[in-house]
Scaffold this motif. Sequence first.
Motif: not given
Length: 417
Positions: A365-366, A408-409, A369-370, A404-405
């Motif tokens: 996920s991290a 954020q997206l 998201g990045s 949580k990403e």
Amino acid sequence: MGEFPGNLWSHPQLATAVTSEDWGAVFRTYRKLTGLSQTKLGERVGLVQPDVSDIERGRRRVTSVEVRQRIMEGLGVPPDFRSASVPLNRDTDPVPGLSLPGAAPDEDLLARVTSVVDSSHRVDAATLDWLDRLLAEHRRAEDTIGSRPLVDVMRQQLRTVVDLYAGARGDLADRVVRLASEHAQFLAWMAQDQAQTAAALAWYDRSHEWALEAGDANMAATTLSMKAHMAWSGGRGTRCVRLAEAARWSAPGTSPGVQGMAAQMAARGHALDGQADDAVRLLDEAEGLIRRASEHPEDEPVWMYFYDETWFTLQRGMTALHLGDWRAAVDHITVGLDALPDEYRRDKTWYRACLAHALAGAGESAQAGSVAVASVPDAAAVGRPHSWNELHTTAALLMRRGAKEGQQLVAALREFD
């Protein structure tokens, strides 16, 4: 079909809602009639669940022509409703040059090529050579700036080509028709890139007809492969396979690269339908054809400049993505992206969005998201609607998994919506 057994769009409440552009009522009624969740409806129209919820509750208005078109296409709104609810606006329409009174290209184009037209234009080989080079430069420019700035330019350029027909004789006349076919194919691709399905199909049909008239087997096959690509983009695996196979048998004598394009399109269709063995077999066949093509690039048509082993690696990644083989998808797309030239801005944006999707599917996920958040500006500038929709799909997947990403997206997408 949920509570309403008849034609969904004959339901008076739904018909009234879409005609009056009350999108919140459209979503609520559509979900009531079909039993879809907000998440599933969002997947159809390229929105994440919180956006669907906000629209239904009146907290968010749909003002973007692009979002309205996604809703129309995703929910299968009939054409008569579309014309009423999405009027032509030449200032905001994503492809103003292709917003025609009907679905087809300009009515007079075919007449100009198939009948005698009085013209003072005269044509020679040097003029056609120059137009060939100009088209090639526009194709490469589109890789960087996207299709929107070029549509009107290319429509006018096609008209210039067609106007030369009356003054051409013999082999030059054949060259004019072939050049017109190439322009129509490029216009079809740009319409397809902007999700203008009806216009794209009409341009592909025109291109195919002119290619047959000019005896250009490579272009005739390419138009069918690109129609297969459209079917794949719309989630229609079987139609994708059939059109790709038609590209192979209906135009004998095509180059290895054109054959490889058709083979990999058939592989993508099989992958979309979950037929892994057929997909892998055709990918292997396509890879062999691409190797043959790379040995004699001078024998390939000019529009195949992008079709090399790097691009093929990316297609293997896309096939793995369809089959849910997340790790293989991540590996192939990463390798392909690293080798893809920076000037292919639109394509790099698309494959980065697909990489984010694959990473999310793999549980990373991290990193997903990045990659996704970093892709948002380019997706907004040159990747609408396809890359943009893929990022919405990635956001929905991350949110379903509680990452949580995902939020954020969503926040990053809203900045550019």
